[in-house]
Scaffold this motif. Structure first.
Motif, mmCIF file in Angstrom:
data_model
loop_
_atom_site.group_PDB
_atom_site.id
_atom_site.type_symbol
_atom_site.label_atom_id
_atom_site.label_comp_id
_atom_site.label_asym_id
_atom_site.label_seq_id
_atom_site.Cartn_x
_atom_site.Cartn_y
_atom_site.Cartn_z
ATOM 1 N N ILE A 128 -4.573 -9.984 -3.042
ATOM 2 C CA ILE A 128 -5.527 -8.977 -2.558
ATOM 3 C C ILE A 128 -5.171 -7.593 -3.107
ATOM 4 O O ILE A 128 -6.036 -6.861 -3.589
ATOM 5 C CB ILE A 128 -5.546 -8.949 -1.010
ATOM 6 C CG1 ILE A 128 -6.074 -10.272 -0.459
ATOM 7 C CG2 ILE A 128 -6.339 -7.776 -0.497
ATOM 8 C CD1 ILE A 128 -7.560 -10.329 -0.254
ATOM 9 N N LEU A 129 -3.874 -7.268 -3.087
ATOM 10 C CA LEU A 129 -3.446 -5.971 -3.607
ATOM 11 C C LEU A 129 -3.771 -5.853 -5.090
ATOM 12 O O LEU A 129 -4.308 -4.847 -5.554
ATOM 13 C CB LEU A 129 -1.934 -5.818 -3.442
ATOM 14 C CG LEU A 129 -1.433 -5.106 -2.207
ATOM 15 C CD1 LEU A 129 0.034 -4.804 -2.372
ATOM 16 C CD2 LEU A 129 -2.201 -3.831 -1.992
ATOM 17 N N PHE A 130 -3.414 -6.913 -5.829
ATOM 18 C CA PHE A 130 -3.683 -6.938 -7.264
ATOM 19 C C PHE A 130 -5.174 -6.739 -7.518
ATOM 20 O O PHE A 130 -5.582 -5.934 -8.357
ATOM 21 C CB PHE A 130 -3.200 -8.269 -7.830
ATOM 22 C CG PHE A 130 -3.470 -8.444 -9.297
ATOM 23 C CD1 PHE A 130 -2.706 -7.792 -10.244
ATOM 24 C CD2 PHE A 130 -4.492 -9.274 -9.725
ATOM 25 C CE1 PHE A 130 -2.950 -7.949 -11.589
ATOM 26 C CE2 PHE A 130 -4.747 -9.446 -11.078
ATOM 27 C CZ PHE A 130 -3.974 -8.778 -12.010
ATOM 28 N N ALA A 131 -5.982 -7.454 -6.753
ATOM 29 C CA ALA A 131 -7.428 -7.374 -6.920
ATOM 30 C C ALA A 131 -7.922 -5.962 -6.636
ATOM 31 O O ALA A 131 -8.768 -5.432 -7.361
ATOM 32 C CB ALA A 131 -8.118 -8.375 -6.010
ATOM 33 N N LEU A 132 -7.375 -5.336 -5.597
ATOM 34 C CA LEU A 132 -7.789 -3.968 -5.271
ATOM 35 C C LEU A 132 -7.451 -3.022 -6.420
ATOM 36 O O LEU A 132 -8.279 -2.201 -6.825
ATOM 37 C CB LEU A 132 -7.080 -3.489 -3.999
ATOM 38 C CG LEU A 132 -7.595 -4.024 -2.672
ATOM 39 C CD1 LEU A 132 -6.748 -3.519 -1.529
ATOM 40 C CD2 LEU A 132 -9.033 -3.608 -2.460
ATOM 41 N N VAL A 133 -6.235 -3.166 -6.960
ATOM 42 C CA VAL A 133 -5.829 -2.292 -8.060
ATOM 43 C C VAL A 133 -6.759 -2.476 -9.252
ATOM 44 O O VAL A 133 -7.249 -1.501 -9.841
ATOM 45 C CB VAL A 133 -4.371 -2.590 -8.468
ATOM 46 C CG1 VAL A 133 -3.990 -1.752 -9.681
ATOM 47 C CG2 VAL A 133 -3.424 -2.296 -7.333
ATOM 48 N N VAL A 134 -7.027 -3.736 -9.592
ATOM 49 C CA VAL A 134 -7.878 -4.014 -10.752
ATOM 50 C C VAL A 134 -9.285 -3.461 -10.528
ATOM 51 O O VAL A 134 -9.877 -2.831 -11.411
ATOM 52 C CB VAL A 134 -7.935 -5.526 -11.036
ATOM 53 C CG1 VAL A 134 -8.976 -5.838 -12.093
ATOM 54 C CG2 VAL A 134 -6.582 -6.020 -11.480
ATOM 55 N N THR A 135 -9.816 -3.675 -9.324
ATOM 56 C CA THR A 135 -11.182 -3.204 -9.072
ATOM 57 C C THR A 135 -11.267 -1.697 -9.182
ATOM 58 O O THR A 135 -12.259 -1.158 -9.674
ATOM 59 C CB THR A 135 -11.646 -3.608 -7.657
ATOM 60 O OG1 THR A 135 -11.002 -4.796 -7.298
ATOM 61 C CG2 THR A 135 -13.119 -3.792 -7.626
ATOM 62 N N ILE A 136 -10.241 -1.019 -8.710
ATOM 63 C CA ILE A 136 -10.299 0.430 -8.778
ATOM 64 C C ILE A 136 -10.141 0.904 -10.219
ATOM 65 O O ILE A 136 -10.780 1.860 -10.648
ATOM 66 C CB ILE A 136 -9.251 1.041 -7.836
ATOM 67 C CG1 ILE A 136 -9.788 0.867 -6.429
ATOM 68 C CG2 ILE A 136 -9.015 2.503 -8.147
ATOM 69 C CD1 ILE A 136 -8.875 1.276 -5.362
ATOM 70 N N ALA A 137 -9.335 0.172 -10.997
ATOM 71 C CA ALA A 137 -9.159 0.548 -12.396
ATOM 72 C C ALA A 137 -10.449 0.383 -13.191
ATOM 73 O O ALA A 137 -10.736 1.157 -14.086
ATOM 74 C CB ALA A 137 -8.040 -0.277 -13.018
ATOM 75 N N SER A 144 3.919 0.481 -5.976
ATOM 76 C CA SER A 144 4.929 -0.312 -6.680
ATOM 77 C C SER A 144 5.963 -0.861 -5.711
ATOM 78 O O SER A 144 6.392 -2.009 -5.818
ATOM 79 C CB SER A 144 5.622 0.530 -7.741
ATOM 80 O OG SER A 144 4.677 1.165 -8.548
ATOM 81 N N THR A 145 6.366 -0.023 -4.751
ATOM 82 C CA THR A 145 7.347 -0.492 -3.783
ATOM 83 C C THR A 145 6.775 -1.639 -2.955
ATOM 84 O O THR A 145 7.465 -2.626 -2.684
ATOM 85 C CB THR A 145 7.774 0.655 -2.850
ATOM 86 O OG1 THR A 145 8.059 1.791 -3.649
ATOM 87 C CG2 THR A 145 9.004 0.277 -2.052
ATOM 88 N N ALA A 146 5.496 -1.495 -2.564
ATOM 89 C CA ALA A 146 4.871 -2.563 -1.775
ATOM 90 C C ALA A 146 4.850 -3.862 -2.563
ATOM 91 O O ALA A 146 5.215 -4.925 -2.040
ATOM 92 C CB ALA A 146 3.458 -2.162 -1.378
ATOM 93 N N VAL A 147 4.442 -3.778 -3.835
ATOM 94 C CA VAL A 147 4.379 -4.996 -4.643
ATOM 95 C C VAL A 147 5.775 -5.580 -4.827
ATOM 96 O O VAL A 147 5.986 -6.789 -4.721
ATOM 97 C CB VAL A 147 3.721 -4.709 -6.008
ATOM 98 C CG1 VAL A 147 3.814 -5.917 -6.899
ATOM 99 C CG2 VAL A 147 2.281 -4.325 -5.807
#
Lengths: 297, 320
Positions: free
Chosen positions: A142-151, B285-288
């Protein structure tokens, strides 16, 4: 009680038993649900009573027709800007199917290819592929997806790519395990001795053998993809407005729970029904085709 | 055995590094973090000051060097400061972590206590009433979107019935019962899916074991049914649920972003989500790093458990 009543009672009971038997043997209800989904997505313009973007402020948060103040103009109620929830659900069916279908297909192609290569080649390539899967598993999706979507700005394409890379990993692991087992079979050795190339062995002799597994994983995976898409849409990282994605519709109603519960309830229920149907059919397929996979999934 | 575990440990570290590097790289594509500091309503920023901040944050260097600098600081225990408030990230983490850990543990216990016994009973009474109840429970648990279930239980139990609070972790100074109330809804929503997974795994493992020769022998010897089920069968069916439980804990600790958003839970998931939207790369980054490390650690623990329980792995050094 006279004889006629008894026989009619017995026939009703046996009739019910027969229905129960059919329901247990075949996934009838899930098939009906998924057929409805398919029809809705194919003919949403014809079926839906309204356009999915037509607003009507007089009907904002209008209740469903059976409640006080409700009308048949908004059968399942109206949302925050008075759009028809039923129509949006019907139009949303298409987007859900497209997203699930495309991401599953591309995920399956990538995953099966990698699984076949890793399993058959073994050694360094195998090790590398499996570590890649490990790395991917350890990234919080979910975090990865959020980062990608915002990028890249939220869009249908981004969601498709994200879900495809969510889908591939399950295929790699299971297909690889399957290939490892098939590799040692006599007919594969025979093909090798006969001088068949690696590509030919993989495509002609091993791929057909893993086909059942692919089908099972795919059917068990669709539900998860629909769920992931809905979660992303809910968090605002999914398909952008005004496309009526079901996850977005649930999020829309979140702030109106105390006076318009229907805005969130129906779209979520639709997700539940569809995901459950896919899972059920997946289980059914697995039990029929390959009960051994129970441990793998 | 030792070399097997050593290899797994090395891979776990490599995995964490790779995972953080991937997210680090992607997060830099989201745009210049300096733009967060320039508010539209402010006076703007001079070219020199902009460059100076960039230098301070290391933005003028190539990505790999930036990542190297970051990981170098992390190894020394310096996780950097948040972008907007300039608070040490580690303080923020320590502040938010308890809420997440508490909720995870509650949900984990709930899922285990419901899922495992129900799975055993479901296998023992296969095709019977309990089996249908269990499987329906699992089917719903795996198909209900957590965010929607969260909204629905809030609607029913807080809005309509007014029995339970609709969100947040509650005041610090309240009594235990009062504070426990805040955990009920989120932990049920989070735990249901896990319980469903447990149930399915335990059930299929139990069915397999119950079908084997030694169980038939035990029954033929006249061992009582409950002893056969719990002593002979359950112990041998334990491996899948046990490995699952380690992964489930990791999943709970980082899979609850959505739940924390729905219930306004002041935990790490929400912190991480906010850091994405604020482009706060130190926090992100820390969270990941935290989530990836946690996941690799649990996967490693699962491997160790596997190796200790299953002698085939212990002896050959390989998983079948």
């Amino acid at each position: 009680m006279n004889d006629a009543r008894i026989t009619s009672n017995i026939s009703i009971v046996s009739y019910l038993a027969k229905i129960w038997w059919v329901l247990r043997k075949w996934p009838v209800i899930p098939i009906i649900i998924l057929l409805t989904l398919l029809i809705c997505s194919g003919f949403s313009e014809q079926i839906a009573p309204e356009s999915y973007r037509k607003t009507d402020l007089r009907l904002r948060n209008a209740p469903p027709f059976w409640m006080e103040g409700g009308s048949t103009k908004r059968i399942l109620g109206g949302d925050v800007v008075g759009r028809d929830i039923l129509s949006r659900l019907i139009h949303g069916a298409r987007i859900e199917l497209i997203v699930a279908g495309i991401s599953l297909l591309s995920g399956a192609i990538i995953g099966v290819t990698l699984g076949l290569i890793a399993g058959y080649m073994g050694g360094f390539i195998d090790e590398l592929t499996m570590r890649l899967v490990d790395i991917w598993f350890s990234i919080p999706f979910i975090l990865f997806a959020l980062v990608v979507t915002i990028a890249f700005e939220p869009s249908l394409q981004v969601v498709l790519v994200l879900l495809a890379i969510l889908a591939w990993s399950a295929f790699v692991r299971n297909i690889r395990a399957e290939v490892l087992a098939l590799k040692g079979r006599d007919y594969v050795s025979a093909a090798k001795i006969a001088g068949a190339s690696k590509v030919r062995i993989i495509l002609k002799h091993i791929l057909p053998g893993v086909f059942n597994t692919v089908m099972i994983i795919a059917s068990l995976r669709v539900g998860q993809l629909i769920m992931a898409e809905a979660s992303l849409s809910f968090l605002g990282a999914g398909i952008p407005a005004p496309t009526p994605a079901w996850g977005v519709m649930v999020a829309d109603g979140r702030n109106y729970l105390d006076n318009a519960w229907w805005v969130s309830t129906f779209p979520g229920f639709a997700i539940l029904l569809v995901v459950m149907s896919f899972n059920f059919i997946g289980d059914w397929l697995r039990d029929r085709l390959d009960p051994n996979l129970r441990q793998l999934l | 055995m030792r070399s097997y575990l050593l290899m797994r440990a090395v891979f776990a570290v490599v995995t964490v590094i790779a995972a953080t590097f991937i997210v680090f790289t992607v997060s830099r594509l989201t745009g210049d973090p300096r733009e967060m500091l320039i508010r539209p309503e402010g006076y703007g920023i001079s070219e020199e000051a902009y460059e100076a901040i960039g230098k301070k944050l290391g933005l003028d260097k190539p990505l790999v060097v930036q990542y190297g600098m970051w990981i170098g600081r992390v190894v020394r225990g310096d996780f950097g400061k948040t972008l907007l408030t300039q608070r040490p990230v580690i303080d923020l983490f320590l502040e938010k972590a308890p809420a997440t850990i508490k909720l995870s543990i509650t949900s984990w216990i709930l899922a285990t206590l419901i899922g495992v016994p129900l799975g055993v009973l479901s296998a023992v009474y296969r095709g019977g009433f309990i089996d249908y109840v269990g499987r329906t429970f699992a089917l719903f648990g795996q198909a209900t979107p957590a965010f929607w279930l969260g909204i629905m239980v809030i609607l029913i139990f807080s809005v309509l019935l007014n029995w339970l609070p609709s969100g947040t972790i509650g005041p610090e100074d309240a009594s235990f019962i009062e504070r426990a109330k805040y955990f009920v809804l989120p932990s049920i929503v989070l735990g249901w899916g896990g319980a469903a997974g447990y149930l399915r795994l335990t059930r299929s493992a139990m069915l397999e074991v119950l079908d084997s020769e030694f169980i038939r022998l035990a029954r033929a010897k006249g061992v009582s049914n409950s002893r056969v089920v719990w002593k002979h069968a359950f112990r041998n069916a334990l491996i899948p649920p046990l490995t699952f439980s380690a992964l489930l804990m990791a999943f709970f600790l980082n899979g609850q972003v959505v739940i924390e958003v729905v219930f306004s839970w002041p935990g790490l998931g929400r912190l991480a989500t906010e850091s994405v939207f604020e482009n706060d790369f130190n926090t992100l980054s820390t969270a990941v790093l935290f989530f990836a490390a946690l996941f690799s650690l649990t996967a490693f623990i699962a491997d160790v458990l596997y190796a200790t329980i299953d002698p085939r792995i212990r002896l050959t050094g390989h998983k079948e």
